[in-house]
Design a protein around this motif. Structure first.
Motif, PDB file in Angstrom:
ATOM      1  N   LEU A  65       0.956  -1.135   0.008  1.00 12.34           N
ATOM      2  CA  LEU A  65      -0.020   0.141   0.051  1.00 12.34           C
ATOM      3  C   LEU A  65       0.891   1.257  -0.068  1.00 12.34           C
ATOM      4  O   LEU A  65       1.628   1.497   0.874  1.00 12.34           O
ATOM      5  CB  LEU A  65      -0.957  -0.069   1.199  1.00 12.34           C
ATOM      6  CG  LEU A  65      -2.029  -1.230   1.273  1.00 12.34           C
ATOM      7  CD1 LEU A  65      -2.429  -1.173   2.696  1.00 12.34           C
ATOM      8  CD2 LEU A  65      -2.945  -0.927   0.110  1.00 12.34           C
ATOM      9  N   LEU A  66       0.789   1.980  -1.078  1.00 14.86           N
ATOM     10  CA  LEU A  66       1.728   3.195  -1.131  1.00 14.86           C
ATOM     11  C   LEU A  66       1.440   4.116   0.080  1.00 14.86           C
ATOM     12  O   LEU A  66       2.688   4.886   0.270  1.00 14.86           O
ATOM     13  CB  LEU A  66       1.409   3.808  -2.423  1.00 14.86           C
ATOM     14  CG  LEU A  66       1.805   3.205  -3.718  1.00 14.86           C
ATOM     15  CD1 LEU A  66       1.714   3.840  -5.168  1.00 14.86           C
ATOM     16  CD2 LEU A  66       3.437   2.944  -3.849  1.00 14.86           C
ATOM     17  N   LYS A  67       0.478   4.244   0.504  1.00 10.57           N
ATOM     18  CA  LYS A  67       0.596   5.164   1.607  1.00 10.57           C
ATOM     19  C   LYS A  67       1.333   4.890   2.892  1.00 10.57           C
ATOM     20  O   LYS A  67       1.660   5.597   3.744  1.00 10.57           O
ATOM     21  CB  LYS A  67      -1.153   5.216   2.249  1.00 10.57           C
ATOM     22  CG  LYS A  67      -1.676   4.024   2.998  1.00 10.57           C
ATOM     23  CD  LYS A  67      -3.072   4.159   3.203  1.00 10.57           C
ATOM     24  CE  LYS A  67      -3.753   2.834   3.744  1.00 10.57           C
ATOM     25  NZ  LYS A  67      -4.910   3.253   4.284  1.00 10.57           N
ATOM     26  N   SER A  68       1.782   3.549   3.044  1.00  9.32           N
ATOM     27  CA  SER A  68       2.691   3.312   3.845  1.00  9.32           C
ATOM     28  C   SER A  68       4.228   3.953   3.890  1.00  9.32           C
ATOM     29  O   SER A  68       4.845   4.112   4.881  1.00  9.32           O
ATOM     30  CB  SER A  68       3.083   1.890   3.812  1.00  9.32           C
ATOM     31  OG  SER A  68       1.808   1.100   3.741  1.00  9.32           O
ATOM     32  N   THR A  69       4.384   4.345   2.636  1.00  6.97           N
ATOM     33  CA  THR A  69       5.744   5.052   2.346  1.00  6.97           C
ATOM     34  C   THR A  69       5.500   6.485   3.116  1.00  6.97           C
ATOM     35  O   THR A  69       6.642   6.907   3.642  1.00  6.97           O
ATOM     36  CB  THR A  69       5.809   5.416   0.520  1.00  6.97           C
ATOM     37  OG1 THR A  69       6.045   3.962   0.090  1.00  6.97           O
ATOM     38  CG2 THR A  69       7.293   6.080   0.545  1.00  6.97           C
ATOM     39  N   ASP A  70       4.341   7.071   3.040  1.00  2.00           N
ATOM     40  CA  ASP A  70       4.264   8.303   3.738  1.00  2.00           C
ATOM     41  C   ASP A  70       4.488   8.221   5.268  1.00  2.00           C
ATOM     42  O   ASP A  70       4.901   8.867   5.830  1.00  2.00           O
ATOM     43  CB  ASP A  70       2.970   8.979   3.488  1.00  2.00           C
ATOM     44  CG  ASP A  70       2.583   9.058   2.003  1.00  2.00           C
ATOM     45  OD1 ASP A  70       3.668   9.517   1.410  1.00  2.00           O
ATOM     46  OD2 ASP A  70       1.633   9.389   1.613  1.00  2.00           O
ATOM     47  N   LYS A  71       3.859   7.215   5.586  1.00  3.21           N
ATOM     48  CA  LYS A  71       3.895   6.603   7.151  1.00  3.21           C
ATOM     49  C   LYS A  71       5.412   6.270   7.500  1.00  3.21           C
ATOM     50  O   LYS A  71       6.042   7.200   8.604  1.00  3.21           O
ATOM     51  CB  LYS A  71       3.279   5.513   7.660  1.00  3.21           C
ATOM     52  CG  LYS A  71       1.787   5.735   7.587  1.00  3.21           C
ATOM     53  CD  LYS A  71       1.179   4.370   8.000  1.00  3.21           C
ATOM     54  CE  LYS A  71      -0.482   4.514   7.997  1.00  3.21           C
ATOM     55  NZ  LYS A  71      -1.120   5.506   8.617  1.00  3.21           N
ATOM     56  N   ILE A  72       6.108   5.781   6.740  1.00  2.00           N
ATOM     57  CA  ILE A  72       7.939   5.456   6.963  1.00  2.00           C
ATOM     58  C   ILE A  72       8.498   6.861   7.116  1.00  2.00           C
ATOM     59  O   ILE A  72       9.195   7.177   7.852  1.00  2.00           O
ATOM     60  CB  ILE A  72       8.363   4.562   5.746  1.00  2.00           C
ATOM     61  CG1 ILE A  72       7.497   2.941   5.927  1.00  2.00           C
ATOM     62  CG2 ILE A  72       9.745   4.517   5.895  1.00  2.00           C
ATOM     63  CD1 ILE A  72       7.668   2.434   4.848  1.00  2.00           C
ATOM     64  N   ASN A  73       8.110   7.575   6.064  1.00  2.00           N
ATOM     65  CA  ASN A  73       8.940   9.073   5.846  1.00  2.00           C
ATOM     66  C   ASN A  73       8.603   9.958   7.069  1.00  2.00           C
ATOM     67  O   ASN A  73       9.436  10.425   7.792  1.00  2.00           O
ATOM     68  CB  ASN A  73       8.481   9.756   4.601  1.00  2.00           C
ATOM     69  CG  ASN A  73       9.160   8.693   3.401  1.00  2.00           C
ATOM     70  OD1 ASN A  73      10.141   8.030   3.611  1.00  2.00           O
ATOM     71  ND2 ASN A  73       8.757   9.078   2.293  1.00  2.00           N
ATOM     72  N   GLU A  74       7.301   9.998   7.430  1.00  2.00           N
ATOM     73  CA  GLU A  74       6.833  10.667   8.572  1.00  2.00           C
ATOM     74  C   GLU A  74       7.690  10.155   9.906  1.00  2.00           C
ATOM     75  O   GLU A  74       8.267  10.943  10.692  1.00  2.00           O
ATOM     76  CB  GLU A  74       5.454  10.616   8.772  1.00  2.00           C
ATOM     77  CG  GLU A  74       4.848  11.602   9.867  1.00  2.00           C
ATOM     78  CD  GLU A  74       3.282  11.579   9.918  1.00  2.00           C
ATOM     79  OE1 GLU A  74       2.760  12.161  10.977  1.00  2.00           O
ATOM     80  OE2 GLU A  74       2.489  10.845   9.214  1.00  2.00           O
ATOM     81  N   LEU A  75       7.593   8.894  10.177  1.00  2.00           N
ATOM     82  CA  LEU A  75       8.265   8.523  11.198  1.00  2.00           C
ATOM     83  C   LEU A  75       9.491   8.676  11.263  1.00  2.00           C
ATOM     84  O   LEU A  75      10.264   8.957  12.314  1.00  2.00           O
ATOM     85  CB  LEU A  75       8.112   6.644  11.585  1.00  2.00           C
ATOM     86  CG  LEU A  75       6.786   6.273  11.837  1.00  2.00           C
ATOM     87  CD1 LEU A  75       6.688   4.859  11.242  1.00  2.00           C
ATOM     88  CD2 LEU A  75       6.588   6.624  13.345  1.00  2.00           C
ATOM     89  N   TYR A  76      10.488   8.378  10.115  1.00  2.00           N
ATOM     90  CA  TYR A  76      11.836   8.944   9.890  1.00  2.00           C
ATOM     91  C   TYR A  76      12.016  10.520  10.327  1.00  2.00           C
ATOM     92  O   TYR A  76      12.944  10.660  11.280  1.00  2.00           O
ATOM     93  CB  TYR A  76      12.467   8.761   8.586  1.00  2.00           C
ATOM     94  CG  TYR A  76      13.563   8.816   8.218  1.00  2.00           C
ATOM     95  CD1 TYR A  76      14.650   8.079   8.438  1.00  2.00           C
ATOM     96  CD2 TYR A  76      13.935  10.082   7.784  1.00  2.00           C
ATOM     97  CE1 TYR A  76      15.910   8.599   8.185  1.00  2.00           C
ATOM     98  CE2 TYR A  76      15.327  10.548   7.462  1.00  2.00           C
ATOM     99  CZ  TYR A  76      16.123   9.522   7.703  1.00  2.00           C
ATOM    100  OH  TYR A  76      17.575   9.870   7.337  1.00  2.00           O
ATOM    101  N   GLU A  77      11.237  11.288  10.042  1.00  2.00           N
ATOM    102  CA  GLU A  77      11.469  12.705  10.355  1.00  2.00           C
ATOM    103  C   GLU A  77      11.092  12.938  11.677  1.00  2.00           C
ATOM    104  O   GLU A  77      12.048  13.559  12.362  1.00  2.00           O
ATOM    105  CB  GLU A  77      10.539  13.546   9.444  1.00  2.00           C
ATOM    106  CG  GLU A  77      10.836  13.287   7.966  1.00  2.00           C
ATOM    107  CD  GLU A  77      12.197  13.962   7.549  1.00  2.00           C
ATOM    108  OE1 GLU A  77      12.975  14.861   8.331  1.00  2.00           O
ATOM    109  OE2 GLU A  77      13.048  13.404   6.864  1.00  2.00           O
ATOM    110  N   ILE A  78      10.312  12.435  12.191  1.00  2.00           N
ATOM    111  CA  ILE A  78       9.939  12.628  13.947  1.00  2.00           C
ATOM    112  C   ILE A  78      10.988  12.005  14.518  1.00  2.00           C
ATOM    113  O   ILE A  78      11.366  12.746  15.509  1.00  2.00           O
ATOM    114  CB  ILE A  78       8.463  11.849  14.006  1.00  2.00           C
ATOM    115  CG1 ILE A  78       7.495  12.479  13.523  1.00  2.00           C
ATOM    116  CG2 ILE A  78       8.524  11.745  15.761  1.00  2.00           C
ATOM    117  CD1 ILE A  78       6.175  11.799  13.584  1.00  2.00           C
ATOM    118  N   ARG A  79      11.640  11.005  14.173  1.00  2.00           N
ATOM    119  CA  ARG A  79      12.743  10.150  15.091  1.00  2.00           C
ATOM    120  C   ARG A  79      13.977  10.948  14.817  1.00  2.00           C
ATOM    121  O   ARG A  79      14.604  11.383  15.750  1.00  2.00           O
ATOM    122  CB  ARG A  79      13.014   8.853  14.444  1.00  2.00           C
ATOM    123  CG  ARG A  79      14.149   8.156  15.060  1.00  2.00           C
ATOM    124  CD  ARG A  79      14.552   6.754  14.437  1.00  2.00           C
ATOM    125  NE  ARG A  79      15.178   7.015  12.867  1.00  2.00           N
ATOM    126  CZ  ARG A  79      15.099   5.845  12.185  1.00  2.00           C
ATOM    127  NH1 ARG A  79      15.106   4.729  12.850  1.00  2.00           N
ATOM    128  NH2 ARG A  79      15.732   5.951  11.254  1.00  2.00           N
TER     129      ARG A  79
END
Length: 125
Positions: A42-56
């Protein structure tokens, strides 16, 4: 020495995790609906991964980001900011596990990401 992880389904909003992030060692992003192998990423998962990366990065958290679901030689490029991936059906649906593992690892390391995990299920074992 106990580690703490949290798995999130595709429809979980990252904001629901904010109060826990400083306590987590791992966040597993399910990039398919859990329960059935062979689903499409699911492509929306990429946005979640990127968001988690930026928050971290912003808050200096230490959790690892892992992704599970729909990973293959094409979709591996969508998870560049993850620390680990789980690869299941892409490998197990092939008669040549080694070739599939090598292909996914080559594409993973081309993008300078860190670690790969794969699941091999063989009914003969």
């Amino acid at each position: 020495n106990i580690k703490v992880g949290l798995a999130i389904k595709p429809n979980t909003d990252i904001s629901a995790l904010l109060s826990y992030m400083d306590k987590l060692d791992l966040i597993l992003v399910m990039s398919v609906e859990p329960g059935k192998g062979g689903q499409k990423y699911l492509l929306k998962s990429t946005d979640k991964i990127n968001e988690l990366y930026e928050i971290r990065k912003k808050y200096h958290y230490n959790f690892k980001i892992e992704v599970d679901g729909g990973i293959n030689k094409e979709t591996i490029s969508n998870v560049q900011k993850a620390d680990m991936v789980v690869v299941g059906s892409y490998i197990t649906n092939s008669s040549n596990y080694e070739k599939r593992i090598n292909t996914i690892m080559e594409r993973w390391y081309e993008r300078k990401v860190r670690k790969i995990c794969w699941i091999i299920v063989d009914k003969r074992c």
